[in-house]
Design an enzyme around this catalytic site. Sequence first.
Site, PDB file in Angstrom:
ATOM      1  N   ASP A 167      42.771  42.287  31.822  1.00 17.46           N
ATOM      2  CA  ASP A 167      42.766  40.991  32.512  1.00 17.46           C
ATOM      3  C   ASP A 167      44.193  40.461  32.676  1.00 17.46           C
ATOM      4  O   ASP A 167      45.064  40.734  31.853  1.00 17.46           O
ATOM      5  CB  ASP A 167      41.909  40.000  31.704  1.00 17.46           C
ATOM      6  CG  ASP A 167      41.489  38.797  32.531  1.00 17.46           C
ATOM      7  OD1 ASP A 167      41.669  38.814  33.762  1.00 17.46           O
ATOM      8  OD2 ASP A 167      40.974  37.831  31.933  1.00 17.46           O
TER       9      ASP A 167
ATOM     10  N   HIS B 252      47.363  43.750  41.000  1.00 17.57           N
ATOM     11  CA  HIS B 252      46.430  44.858  40.734  1.00 17.57           C
ATOM     12  C   HIS B 252      47.157  46.212  40.820  1.00 17.57           C
ATOM     13  O   HIS B 252      46.859  47.136  40.079  1.00 17.57           O
ATOM     14  CB  HIS B 252      45.264  44.827  41.723  1.00 17.57           C
ATOM     15  CG  HIS B 252      44.390  43.611  41.558  1.00 17.57           C
ATOM     16  ND1 HIS B 252      43.921  43.191  40.331  1.00 17.57           N
ATOM     17  CD2 HIS B 252      43.919  42.704  42.460  1.00 17.57           C
ATOM     18  CE1 HIS B 252      43.191  42.091  40.491  1.00 17.57           C
ATOM     19  NE2 HIS B 252      43.181  41.774  41.777  1.00 17.57           N
TER      20      HIS B 252
ATOM     21  N   ASN C  38      32.640  40.152  39.860  1.00 18.65           N
ATOM     22  CA  ASN C  38      33.868  40.249  40.664  1.00 18.65           C
ATOM     23  C   ASN C  38      33.606  40.369  42.172  1.00 18.65           C
ATOM     24  O   ASN C  38      34.513  40.172  42.978  1.00 18.65           O
ATOM     25  CB  ASN C  38      34.750  41.420  40.204  1.00 18.65           C
ATOM     26  CG  ASN C  38      35.433  41.196  38.868  1.00 18.65           C
ATOM     27  OD1 ASN C  38      35.617  42.128  38.089  1.00 18.65           O
ATOM     28  ND2 ASN C  38      35.828  39.966  38.583  1.00 18.65           N
TER      29      ASN C  38
ATOM     30  N   ARG D  67      41.199  42.634  24.685  1.00 20.11           N
ATOM     31  CA  ARG D  67      41.236  41.879  25.935  1.00 20.11           C
ATOM     32  C   ARG D  67      42.643  41.342  26.110  1.00 20.11           C
ATOM     33  O   ARG D  67      43.203  40.735  25.196  1.00 20.11           O
ATOM     34  CB  ARG D  67      40.247  40.717  25.967  1.00 20.11           C
ATOM     35  CG  ARG D  67      40.299  40.017  27.337  1.00 20.11           C
ATOM     36  CD  ARG D  67      39.220  39.003  27.568  1.00 20.11           C
ATOM     37  NE  ARG D  67      39.266  38.577  28.980  1.00 20.11           N
ATOM     38  CZ  ARG D  67      38.235  38.248  29.712  1.00 20.11           C
ATOM     39  NH1 ARG D  67      37.035  38.271  29.209  1.00 20.11           N
ATOM     40  NH2 ARG D  67      38.387  37.878  30.987  1.00 20.11           N
TER      41      ARG D  67
HETATM   42  C1  IPE Z   1      36.692  40.598  33.542  1.00 23.59           C
HETATM   43  O1  IPE Z   1      37.782  39.917  34.078  1.00 23.59           O
HETATM   44  C2  IPE Z   1      36.351  41.751  34.410  1.00 23.59           C
HETATM   45  C3  IPE Z   1      37.344  42.830  34.447  1.00 23.59           C
HETATM   46  C4  IPE Z   1      38.389  42.932  33.705  1.00 23.59           C
HETATM   47  C5  IPE Z   1      37.062  43.844  35.397  1.00 23.59           C
HETATM   48  P1  IPE Z   1      37.603  38.595  34.934  1.00 23.59           P
HETATM   49  O2  IPE Z   1      38.951  38.082  35.186  1.00 23.59           O
HETATM   50  O3  IPE Z   1      36.744  38.845  36.102  1.00 23.59           O
HETATM   51  O4  IPE Z   1      36.818  37.660  33.901  1.00 23.59           O
HETATM   52  P2  IPE Z   1      36.440  36.118  33.957  1.00 23.59           P
HETATM   53  O5  IPE Z   1      35.513  35.941  35.095  1.00 23.59           O
HETATM   54  O6  IPE Z   1      37.697  35.357  34.118  1.00 23.59           O
HETATM   55  O7  IPE Z   1      35.789  35.858  32.636  1.00 23.59           O
HETATM   56  C1  IPE Z   2      41.912  41.692  36.023  1.00 26.37           C
HETATM   57  O1  IPE Z   2      42.873  40.799  36.451  1.00 26.37           O
HETATM   58  C2  IPE Z   2      41.522  42.664  37.099  1.00 26.37           C
HETATM   59  C3  IPE Z   2      40.144  42.533  37.564  1.00 26.37           C
HETATM   60  C4  IPE Z   2      39.256  41.666  37.178  1.00 26.37           C
HETATM   61  C5  IPE Z   2      39.758  43.454  38.611  1.00 26.37           C
HETATM   62  P1  IPE Z   2      42.469  39.463  37.204  1.00 26.37           P
HETATM   63  O2  IPE Z   2      42.461  39.738  38.656  1.00 26.37           O
HETATM   64  O3  IPE Z   2      41.213  38.893  36.656  1.00 26.37           O
HETATM   65  O4  IPE Z   2      43.698  38.527  36.838  1.00 26.37           O
HETATM   66  P2  IPE Z   2      43.661  36.983  36.553  1.00 26.37           P
HETATM   67  O5  IPE Z   2      42.660  36.742  35.465  1.00 26.37           O
HETATM   68  O6  IPE Z   2      43.274  36.309  37.829  1.00 26.37           O
HETATM   69  O7  IPE Z   2      45.046  36.655  36.120  1.00 26.37           O
HETATM   70 MG    MG Z   3      40.821  37.553  35.173  1.00 30.25          MG
END
Ligand code: IPE
Ligand code: IPE
Ligand code: MG
Length: 246
Positions: free
Chosen positions: A18, A35, A66, A186
């Site tokens: 994350d 990403h 997502n 995490r």
């Molecule tokens: C969790 O991350 C899913 C992945 C790492 C693929 P998110 O960024 O989507 O989680 P929430 O929604 O903030 O909890």
């Molecule tokens: C995790 O990073 C990647 C996926 C969930 C695919 P995020 O895209 O959730 O990054 P933040 O939480 O917005 O910083």
């Molecule tokens: Mg995230």
Amino acid sequence: MATPTLTKLPRHLAIIMDGNGRWAQERNLSRIEGHRAGAESVRTIVRCCRRIGIPILTLYAFSKENWQRPKREVNALWRLLARYLQSELNEMLGNGIRLNTLGDINELPSSVGDLLYKTMAKTSGNREMILNLALNYSGRSEIVRAARHLAEACVAGAMRPEDVDEAAFARHLFTAGMADPDLLIRTSGEERISNFLLWQIAYTELYLSPVYWPDFREPQLMEALADYQRRERRFGKISEQLVKEA
Ligand code: IPE
Ligand code: IPE
Ligand code: MG
């Protein structure tokens, strides 16, 4: 850099990757750039886990939730996954890494789905390490799916309701046959599970890192492993009992 001993490693390491978006935002880059940088961390961490001998690595790459992100971002994630699979195939083959997926991958864009099936087939004989990618994954829907399979087996007369126990249930999860994660990391400072591996993490050690995923590389992984190795896993018992058993 913390140096974990190589004898008490997790048999199964799971990671909620994350913080890609926030990493990018802090640099005035687009979330998609975040990403892209995150994919580099995936390369590094997979390589590192293989080198030190972690048998199962599970990465949360895309949750069912997502899909609610902007379409442009979702499409970019699939493009990055396709690129990752293509660029890493030789390395997976050369290093005995078997690719496996957790989640409903039939709902992915067909081009990515095809590539996933091909990569899984090509790496299916590999025995050194399993790389589980959780894609279109939801812990709750995985549990419901297992319950449905068991109910169907009972209705078909292949199973009796009294035979539905924890072991039977676990056989119908995407992780069938695999040890539960010993350690769940995490990144990004969030302190939640976000629907990941709800059944499997019953006794998993949790490690919450403030570092954004694109900055989570070998030193951060080693620190997490060293921290894990300092813990006492009691599984409901008391310390004295563990000393006697050891
Ligand atoms: C969790 O991350 C899913 C992945 C790492 C693929 P998110 O960024 O989507 O989680 P929430 O929604 O903030 O909890
Ligand atoms: C995790 O990073 C990647 C996926 C969930 C695919 P995020 O895209 O959730 O990054 P933040 O939480 O917005 O910083
Ligand atoms: Mg995230």
